[in-house]
Design an enzyme around this catalytic site. Structure first.
Site, PDB file in Angstrom:
ATOM      1  N   HIS A  78       4.396   1.880   1.677  1.00  0.00           N
ATOM      2  CA  HIS A  78       4.864   0.674   2.354  1.00  0.00           C
ATOM      3  C   HIS A  78       4.852  -0.550   1.448  1.00  0.00           C
ATOM      4  CE1 HIS A  78       0.573  -0.352   3.470  1.00  0.00           C
ATOM      5  NE2 HIS A  78       1.040  -1.576   3.366  1.00  0.00           N
ATOM      6  N   ASP A 124       2.110   7.653   3.438  1.00  0.00           N
ATOM      7  CA  ASP A 124       2.035   6.320   2.843  1.00  0.00           C
ATOM      8  C   ASP A 124       1.448   6.349   1.430  1.00  0.00           C
ATOM      9  OD1 ASP A 124       2.401   3.633   2.663  1.00  0.00           O
ATOM     10  OD2 ASP A 124       0.788   3.066   4.041  1.00  0.00           O
ATOM     11  N   GLN A 213      -4.896  -7.493   4.651  1.00  0.00           N
ATOM     12  CA  GLN A 213      -3.556  -7.667   4.099  1.00  0.00           C
ATOM     13  C   GLN A 213      -3.622  -8.008   2.607  1.00  0.00           C
ATOM     14  OE1 GLN A 213      -3.811  -7.715   7.360  1.00  0.00           O
ATOM     15  NE2 GLN A 213      -2.106  -6.299   7.487  1.00  0.00           N
ATOM     16  N   GLY A 214      -2.838  -7.311   1.830  1.00  0.00           N
ATOM     17  CA  GLY A 214      -2.838  -7.513   0.384  1.00  0.00           C
ATOM     18  C   GLY A 214      -3.692  -6.502  -0.359  1.00  0.00           C
ATOM     19  N   ASP A 215      -4.516  -5.775   0.376  1.00  0.00           N
ATOM     20  CA  ASP A 215      -5.299  -4.694  -0.234  1.00  0.00           C
ATOM     21  C   ASP A 215      -4.519  -3.387  -0.212  1.00  0.00           C
ATOM     22  OD1 ASP A 215      -7.635  -6.175  -0.809  1.00  0.00           O
ATOM     23  OD2 ASP A 215      -8.281  -5.997   1.279  1.00  0.00           O
ATOM     24  N   SER A 216      -3.456  -3.351   0.578  1.00  0.00           N
ATOM     25  CA  SER A 216      -2.664  -2.132   0.721  1.00  0.00           C
ATOM     26  C   SER A 216      -2.325  -1.523  -0.618  1.00  0.00           C
ATOM     27  CB  SER A 216      -1.350  -2.441   1.428  1.00  0.00           C
ATOM     28  OG  SER A 216      -1.551  -2.428   2.797  1.00  0.00           O
TER      29      SER A 216
HETATM   30  N1  ARG Z   1      -1.056  -3.053   5.573  1.00  0.00           N
HETATM   31  C1  ARG Z   1      -1.931  -3.950   4.882  1.00  0.00           C
HETATM   32  C2  ARG Z   1      -1.301  -4.436   3.585  1.00  0.00           C
HETATM   33  O1  ARG Z   1      -0.105  -4.347   3.460  1.00  0.00           O
HETATM   34  C3  ARG Z   1      -3.299  -3.369   4.714  1.00  0.00           C
HETATM   35  C4  ARG Z   1      -3.978  -3.359   5.995  1.00  0.00           C
HETATM   36  C5  ARG Z   1      -5.323  -2.789   5.929  1.00  0.00           C
HETATM   37  N2  ARG Z   1      -5.939  -3.183   7.154  1.00  0.00           N
HETATM   38  C6  ARG Z   1      -7.152  -2.842   7.513  1.00  0.00           C
HETATM   39  N3  ARG Z   1      -7.620  -3.334   8.617  1.00  0.00           N
HETATM   40  N4  ARG Z   1      -7.896  -2.051   6.783  1.00  0.00           N
HETATM   41  O2  ARG Z   1      -1.931  -5.025   2.750  1.00  0.00           O
END
Ligand code: ARG
Length: 268
Positions: A78, A124, A213-216
């Site tokens: 993603h 993913d 967000q941003g750790d993905s």
């Molecule tokens: N989708 C998020 C990203 O794009 C990562 C989300 C992780 N969330 C969590 N609650 N662990 O960075």
């Protein structure tokens, strides 16, 4: 509860799009009507030491990654676009402080391989090939069996330190406990939205510690037989660090054969 997944995925996609546009901005966490009073749970991390996780990669679209080999970065599907030539991504490695120029390595991508069949749910994972090999940094081996898919894991990233918060200058790390599929998919948690075979949950059920967000795309790892081994890829969650909603990670062991073949097809 099916909308949790889609909402979070959409937020991630919007975040990636904004970051590509050159603005550093954390996406708002998924906002469901019953959660408009978003509590800013601090994602309970601490600073990683310089050199502690040499395989950590920051990607310019606002994601994390892990150095799989000198030329390949393992990240989340993603976080990237479709499979093919791609010179638009810059990978930053070798530093915990993204603004430090000493020891910082910045390399462009030249190809993206996104998991075949990726459609926004499951699968993913992706590999980004770098234009030139990175030397002097150790890589992170992936788990090739379920042997390490339990216990306590480490997560790290430059993503938001709290739900809705800003991206971080310094690499943060945290420890998160394994959460079984039955608990993670239970009625007071994700209620069936987790794809049990291909995803692995981790985080204290009391909340307070999580990726965000941003750790993905970044790795979740633990001690393996000889050194650290990657068991997860940061994928999604309901907000960040909320009680009963652990982080959901791509289960690397499930995809290990596919990742290894893809890596070979990209030249290793
Ligand atoms: N989708 C998020 C990203 O794009 C990562 C989300 C992780 N969330 C969590 N609650 N662990 O960075």
């Amino acid at each position: 509860m099916a909308r949790w997944r889609s909402l979070t995925r959409l937020a991630a996609a919007a975040f990636a799009a904004v970051a590509v546009g050159g603005v550093t901005l954390a996406a708002p966490a998924s906002a469901a009507p019953e959660n408009t009073d978003v509590t800013p749970f601090v994602v309970g991390g601490t600073r990683a030491a310089q050199g502690e996780f040499p395989f950590m990669v920051r990607l310019s679209m606002g994601c994390g990654g892990a150095l799989y080999s000198p030329r390949l970065v393992l990240t989340a599907a993603h976080c990237v676009g479709r499979t093919g030539s791609n010179t638009s991504i810059t990978a930053t490695l070798g530093v915990v402080d993204l603004q430090s120029t000493s020891g910082r390595i910045q390399v462009r991508s030249n190809y993206v391989y996104r998991a075949p069949g990726y459609n926004g749910s499951g699968d993913d994972w992706a590999l980004i090939r770098l234009a030139s090999p990175v030397t002097g940094l150790s890589t992170l081996p992936i788990a090739t069996s379920t042997a390490y898919d339990s216990g306590t894991f480490t997560v790290a990233g430059w993503g938001a330190a709290r739900e809705g918060g800003a991206q971080q200058r310094y690499l943060l790390k945290a420890s998160v406990p394994f959460v079984s599929d039955s608990v993670c998919n239970g009625p007071s948690s994700y209620d069936g939205d987790v794809i049990a075979a291909e995803e692995i949950c981790a985080g204290p059920l009391s909340g307070g510690t999580d990726t965000c967000q941003g750790d993905s795309g970044g790795p979740m790892f633990r001690q393996g037989g000889s050194g650290l081994v990657q068991v997860g890829i940061v994928s999604w969650g309901n907000g960040c660090a909320r009680p009963n909603y652990p982080g959901v990670y791509t289960q690397v062991s499930y995809f290990s054969s596919a990742i290894i073949s893809a890596a070979a097809s990209l030249g290793g």
